[in-house]
Design an enzyme around this catalytic site. Structure first.
Site, PDB file in Angstrom:
ATOM      1  CG  ASP A   8     -37.381  64.765 -20.498  1.00 51.46           C
ATOM      2  OD1 ASP A   8     -37.954  64.763 -21.596  1.00 51.46           O
ATOM      3  OD2 ASP A   8     -36.696  63.805 -20.093  1.00 51.46           O
ATOM      4  N   GLY A  35     -30.902  56.925 -23.144  1.00 46.58           N
ATOM      5  CA  GLY A  35     -29.543  56.698 -22.666  1.00 46.58           C
ATOM      6  C   GLY A  35     -29.107  57.697 -21.617  1.00 46.58           C
ATOM      7  CG  ASN A  37     -34.075  59.750 -18.761  1.00 41.33           C
ATOM      8  OD1 ASN A  37     -33.678  60.874 -18.453  1.00 41.33           O
ATOM      9  ND2 ASN A  37     -35.229  59.545 -19.365  1.00 41.33           N
ATOM     10  CE  LYS A 178     -36.757  48.753 -20.186  1.00 42.02           C
ATOM     11  NZ  LYS A 178     -38.205  48.459 -20.445  1.00 42.02           N
ATOM     12  CB  SER A 180     -42.682  48.039 -22.488  1.00 40.21           C
ATOM     13  OG  SER A 180     -43.119  48.317 -23.817  1.00 40.21           O
ATOM     14  CG  ASP A 249     -35.252  55.586 -19.666  1.00 41.79           C
ATOM     15  OD1 ASP A 249     -35.153  54.710 -20.551  1.00 41.79           O
ATOM     16  OD2 ASP A 249     -35.750  56.708 -19.873  1.00 41.79           O
ATOM     17  N   GLY A 284     -42.985  63.644 -11.848  1.00 34.62           N
ATOM     18  CA  GLY A 284     -42.619  63.512 -13.249  1.00 34.62           C
ATOM     19  C   GLY A 284     -41.307  64.132 -13.642  1.00 34.62           C
TER      20      GLY A 284
END
Length: 304
Positions: A8, A35, A37, A178, A180, A249, A284
């Site tokens: 990232d 995973g 994160n 989980k 969204s 996450d 970010g």
């Protein structure tokens, strides 16, 4: 388990323009993917985590180095393709964030089978399956891992989207999923506008035996937890949002950490809400920080 990890990269620019070369003010590099994160936040909170992930090429080697810098214990499953690089650009004049996420490398059958073989020897209290499926991975891959973990009496936590989410749930017996609100809509094919509609859809996943607990995150509208005990709605914590990167996450990691130390599911859900909010407060290039999670946890109240 992270099937589609990322490097990232985060930048800041004054303004975004097409064609023109834009000079960045700063840049940050982090190991990422669902995973990874989750593991980063879990370790920050004081837990112990091992990251299993598929990586390849020069960018795969760079990802290894970033994981070492973050002092994360990791098992790499080698692949031929190059690990993807995702970018987030913050436009400081407007506060808008732009995110660029490639699909990831194509995975060969021998590579994803090697991943399953590696998980045969995993020793853990919980197995977290988090993130998207890269090209080439069968839609039921997460379901195969759920079945594998069931044979070994290891509870599974699932956080994916599209085929990954559907394929994992179809095996049944997931401890916690989980989605969204957008992922739940895609899964069910329903619009799910009102809180009752969302809660009923989540309860449908519980009643089907696909998952024992369903935590639906809805951004500024809060989150809903559904299980055999009923439904719990939590409003979003009142914070100033700086970035949406890593919020889901961080939510999952905080909730799982609370579960792992023996908290009841409702309080763990509250802690998860605090974790997601703490991530939104960060720029970010960062994830939730423990001090922010603990402070926000005290501000989250539930309405059952």
């Amino acid at each position: 388990m992270t099937l589609n990890p990322t490097i990232d990269v985060a930048y800041e620019v004054d303004r975004m323009f097409h064609t023109r070369k834009m000079r960045t003010k700063s840049e940050f590099y982090s190991p990422g993917g669902g995973g990874i994160n989750v593991a980063r936040v879990f370790v920050r909170l004081g837990g112990i985590a091992r990251s299993y992930y598929m990586a390849g090429g020069a960018t795969g080697d760079a990802l290894d180095g970033l994981l070492d810098l973050h002092q994360l214990v990791h098992n790499r499953i080698p692949i031929a393709g190059h690990t993807r690089v995702a970018s987030a650009v913050l436009e400081t004049k407007t506060g808008k964030e732009y995110r660029f996420v490639p699909p990831g490398p194509s995975i060969r059958p021998a590579e994803w089978q090697a991943c399953l073989d590696e998980l045969e020897n995993a020793h853990c209290k919980f197995m977290v399956l988090s993130g998207s499926l890269p090209p080439g991975i069968p839609d039921d891959f997460y379901g195969r891992v759920v079945a594998l973990m069931r044979r070994r009496n290891i509870p599974v936590i699932l956080d994916s989207s599209g085929p990954g989410l559907k394929g994992g749930l179809e095996e049944g017996g997931v401890l916690l999923v989980k989605p969204s609100i957008g992922e739940l809509r895609q899964l069910t094919g329903l619009e799910l506008i009102t809180p009752d509609e969302i809660a009923n859809a989540a309860m449908g996943v519980v009643h089907s035996g696909q998952a024992e607990h369903v935590a639906v995150t809805m951004g500024n509208d809060g989150a809903i937890l559904a299980n055999a005990a009923g439904q719990l709605f939590l409003p979003a914590a009142p914070i100033e949002a700086k970035s949406a990167v890593g919020a889901g996450d961080s939510f999952l990691s905080a909730m799982l950490f609370a579960i792992s130390i023996g908290w009841d599911m409702g309080e763990a859900f509250r802690f998860g809400i605090a974790g997601g909010a703490a991530a939104v407060m960060s720029p970010g290039h960062d994830l939730a920080r423990p001090n922010d999670i603990q402070r926000l946890y005290q501000q989250v109240s539930g309405i059952s």
